[in-house]
Write a protein that holds these residues in place. Structure first.
Motif, PDB file in Angstrom:
ATOM      1  N   ILE A   6      41.582  38.991  40.695  1.00 33.77           N
ATOM      2  CA  ILE A   6      42.370  39.809  41.608  1.00 33.77           C
ATOM      3  C   ILE A   6      42.358  39.113  42.958  1.00 33.77           C
ATOM      4  O   ILE A   6      41.290  38.854  43.526  1.00 33.77           O
ATOM      5  CB  ILE A   6      41.813  41.236  41.725  1.00 33.77           C
ATOM      6  N   MET A   7      43.553  38.766  43.436  1.00 34.39           N
ATOM      7  CA  MET A   7      43.702  38.097  44.725  1.00 34.39           C
ATOM      8  C   MET A   7      44.429  39.020  45.681  1.00 34.39           C
ATOM      9  O   MET A   7      45.473  39.586  45.331  1.00 34.39           O
ATOM     10  CB  MET A   7      44.514  36.803  44.564  1.00 34.39           C
ATOM     11  N   GLU A   8      43.883  39.180  46.879  1.00 32.55           N
ATOM     12  CA  GLU A   8      44.517  39.988  47.911  1.00 32.55           C
ATOM     13  C   GLU A   8      44.781  39.098  49.119  1.00 32.55           C
ATOM     14  O   GLU A   8      43.853  38.625  49.765  1.00 32.55           O
ATOM     15  CB  GLU A   8      43.622  41.159  48.296  1.00 32.55           C
ATOM     16  N   PHE A   9      46.064  38.865  49.396  1.00 32.55           N
ATOM     17  CA  PHE A   9      46.485  38.034  50.520  1.00 32.55           C
ATOM     18  C   PHE A   9      46.954  38.959  51.637  1.00 32.55           C
ATOM     19  O   PHE A   9      48.075  39.480  51.596  1.00 32.55           O
ATOM     20  CB  PHE A   9      47.651  37.129  50.111  1.00 32.55           C
ATOM     21  N   LYS A  10      46.118  39.200  52.644  1.00 28.04           N
ATOM     22  CA  LYS A  10      46.504  40.058  53.764  1.00 28.04           C
ATOM     23  C   LYS A  10      47.597  39.379  54.574  1.00 28.04           C
ATOM     24  O   LYS A  10      47.494  38.209  54.918  1.00 28.04           O
ATOM     25  CB  LYS A  10      45.295  40.365  54.642  1.00 28.04           C
ATOM     26  N   LYS A  47      49.652  43.782  52.296  1.00 25.60           N
ATOM     27  CA  LYS A  47      49.059  42.631  51.609  1.00 25.60           C
ATOM     28  C   LYS A  47      49.799  42.368  50.308  1.00 25.60           C
ATOM     29  O   LYS A  47      50.490  43.234  49.773  1.00 25.60           O
ATOM     30  CB  LYS A  47      47.570  42.847  51.348  1.00 25.60           C
ATOM     31  N   LEU A  48      49.637  41.169  49.826  1.00 28.88           N
ATOM     32  CA  LEU A  48      50.170  40.771  48.530  1.00 28.88           C
ATOM     33  C   LEU A  48      49.015  40.863  47.544  1.00 28.88           C
ATOM     34  O   LEU A  48      47.956  40.264  47.753  1.00 28.88           O
ATOM     35  CB  LEU A  48      50.704  39.342  48.615  1.00 28.88           C
ATOM     36  N   LEU A  49      49.192  41.628  46.494  1.00 22.48           N
ATOM     37  CA  LEU A  49      48.167  41.829  45.469  1.00 22.48           C
ATOM     38  C   LEU A  49      48.622  41.117  44.205  1.00 22.48           C
ATOM     39  O   LEU A  49      49.719  41.366  43.705  1.00 22.48           O
ATOM     40  CB  LEU A  49      47.976  43.319  45.192  1.00 22.48           C
ATOM     41  N   ILE A  50      47.786  40.206  43.708  1.00 18.77           N
ATOM     42  CA  ILE A  50      48.098  39.451  42.496  1.00 18.77           C
ATOM     43  C   ILE A  50      46.945  39.600  41.524  1.00 18.77           C
ATOM     44  O   ILE A  50      45.784  39.421  41.900  1.00 18.77           O
ATOM     45  CB  ILE A  50      48.339  37.962  42.817  1.00 18.77           C
ATOM     46  N   THR A  51      47.272  39.918  40.283  1.00 21.94           N
ATOM     47  CA  THR A  51      46.257  40.033  39.237  1.00 21.94           C
ATOM     48  C   THR A  51      46.624  39.105  38.089  1.00 21.94           C
ATOM     49  O   THR A  51      47.746  39.146  37.593  1.00 21.94           O
ATOM     50  CB  THR A  51      46.154  41.482  38.734  1.00 21.94           C
ATOM     51  N   PHE A  77      51.391  31.571  54.253  1.00 24.06           N
ATOM     52  CA  PHE A  77      50.431  32.659  54.063  1.00 24.06           C
ATOM     53  C   PHE A  77      49.430  32.576  55.224  1.00 24.06           C
ATOM     54  O   PHE A  77      48.954  31.495  55.562  1.00 24.06           O
ATOM     55  CB  PHE A  77      49.679  32.501  52.749  1.00 24.06           C
ATOM     56  N   PRO A  78      49.076  33.713  55.830  1.00 31.82           N
ATOM     57  CA  PRO A  78      48.214  33.664  57.005  1.00 31.82           C
ATOM     58  C   PRO A  78      46.764  33.248  56.742  1.00 31.82           C
ATOM     59  O   PRO A  78      46.098  32.761  57.641  1.00 31.82           O
ATOM     60  CB  PRO A  78      48.276  35.077  57.571  1.00 31.82           C
ATOM     61  N   ALA A  79      46.290  33.422  55.503  1.00 35.54           N
ATOM     62  CA  ALA A  79      44.888  33.096  55.201  1.00 35.54           C
ATOM     63  C   ALA A  79      44.711  33.022  53.693  1.00 35.54           C
ATOM     64  O   ALA A  79      45.524  33.558  52.937  1.00 35.54           O
ATOM     65  CB  ALA A  79      43.963  34.168  55.777  1.00 35.54           C
ATOM     66  N   PRO A  80      43.641  32.368  53.246  1.00 32.69           N
ATOM     67  CA  PRO A  80      43.329  32.392  51.808  1.00 32.69           C
ATOM     68  C   PRO A  80      43.059  33.836  51.358  1.00 32.69           C
ATOM     69  O   PRO A  80      42.742  34.703  52.177  1.00 32.69           O
ATOM     70  CB  PRO A  80      42.063  31.541  51.695  1.00 32.69           C
ATOM     71  N   PRO A  81      43.153  34.083  50.062  1.00 32.80           N
ATOM     72  CA  PRO A  81      42.961  35.452  49.581  1.00 32.80           C
ATOM     73  C   PRO A  81      41.496  35.851  49.499  1.00 32.80           C
ATOM     74  O   PRO A  81      40.603  35.009  49.438  1.00 32.80           O
ATOM     75  CB  PRO A  81      43.551  35.402  48.174  1.00 32.80           C
ATOM     76  N   THR A  82      41.287  37.147  49.482  1.00 32.98           N
ATOM     77  CA  THR A  82      40.027  37.702  49.015  1.00 32.98           C
ATOM     78  C   THR A  82      40.155  37.715  47.499  1.00 32.98           C
ATOM     79  O   THR A  82      41.131  38.255  46.963  1.00 32.98           O
ATOM     80  CB  THR A  82      39.823  39.135  49.543  1.00 32.98           C
ATOM     81  N   THR A  83      39.213  37.101  46.808  1.00 32.61           N
ATOM     82  CA  THR A  83      39.330  36.934  45.356  1.00 32.61           C
ATOM     83  C   THR A  83      38.138  37.581  44.655  1.00 32.61           C
ATOM     84  O   THR A  83      36.995  37.377  45.056  1.00 32.61           O
ATOM     85  CB  THR A  83      39.393  35.433  44.993  1.00 32.61           C
ATOM     86  N   THR A  84      38.437  38.363  43.619  1.00 34.63           N
ATOM     87  CA  THR A  84      37.407  39.012  42.812  1.00 34.63           C
ATOM     88  C   THR A  84      37.601  38.595  41.365  1.00 34.63           C
ATOM     89  O   THR A  84      38.730  38.551  40.872  1.00 34.63           O
ATOM     90  CB  THR A  84      37.515  40.544  42.931  1.00 34.63           C
ATOM     91  N   TYR A  85      36.511  38.275  40.680  1.00 35.22           N
ATOM     92  CA  TYR A  85      36.542  37.822  39.284  1.00 35.22           C
ATOM     93  C   TYR A  85      35.844  38.853  38.395  1.00 35.22           C
ATOM     94  O   TYR A  85      34.834  39.436  38.783  1.00 35.22           O
ATOM     95  CB  TYR A  85      35.781  36.505  39.129  1.00 35.22           C
ATOM     96  N   TYR A  86      36.390  39.018  37.187  1.00 26.55           N
ATOM     97  CA  TYR A  86      35.784  39.900  36.190  1.00 26.55           C
ATOM     98  C   TYR A  86      35.839  39.213  34.827  1.00 26.55           C
ATOM     99  O   TYR A  86      36.866  38.634  34.467  1.00 26.55           O
ATOM    100  CB  TYR A  86      36.555  41.227  36.077  1.00 26.55           C
ATOM    101  N   GLU A  87      34.763  39.295  34.050  1.00 23.45           N
ATOM    102  CA  GLU A  87      34.805  38.837  32.661  1.00 23.45           C
ATOM    103  C   GLU A  87      35.638  39.836  31.883  1.00 23.45           C
ATOM    104  O   GLU A  87      35.469  41.046  32.029  1.00 23.45           O
ATOM    105  CB  GLU A  87      33.395  38.748  32.072  1.00 23.45           C
TER     106      GLU A  87
END
Length: 98
Positions: A6-10, A47-51, A77-87
């Motif tokens: 899950i990537m969140e690009f503010k 924000k742009l939300l990408i899954t 894009f103003p900054a790198p995304p906040t990225t969360t990983y899940y198995e």
């Protein structure tokens, strides 16, 4: 093992997202990059939300480093995304039955 990302690009927009996809040669509903299982994107709350779901984290990390990072910065894009990983415990593939 498959991984969900899950990537969140503010501050990023769908127009910028579409520009990045165009530069990657990706089209809506078309095939994704090698190793990609599924993908969706939405603009929400400034924000742009990408899954994504990928076959492995290594495949995603390589693609992110070589493509997502450089092209998203190039598109403004103003900054790198906040990225969360899940198995991933399970996922489905498209039904191709006729």
């Amino acid at each position: 093992m498959a991984v969900a990302i899950i990537m969140e690009f503010k501050g990023a927009t769908l127009a910028q997202y579409k520009e990045v996809n165009q530069k990657m040669g990706l089209t809506p509903g078309g095939p994704g990059p090698a190793g990609s299982i599924s993908h969706w994107a939405a603009e929400t709350d400034g924000k742009l939300l990408i899954t994504d779901v990928w076959e492995s984290r290594e495949q995603y990390d390589k693609f992110a480093q070589e493509k997502i990072g450089p092209l998203s910065m190039e598109a403004g894009f103003p900054a790198p995304p906040t990225t969360t990983y899940y198995e991933v415990a399970n996922y489905f593939i498209p039904n191709t039955a006729v």
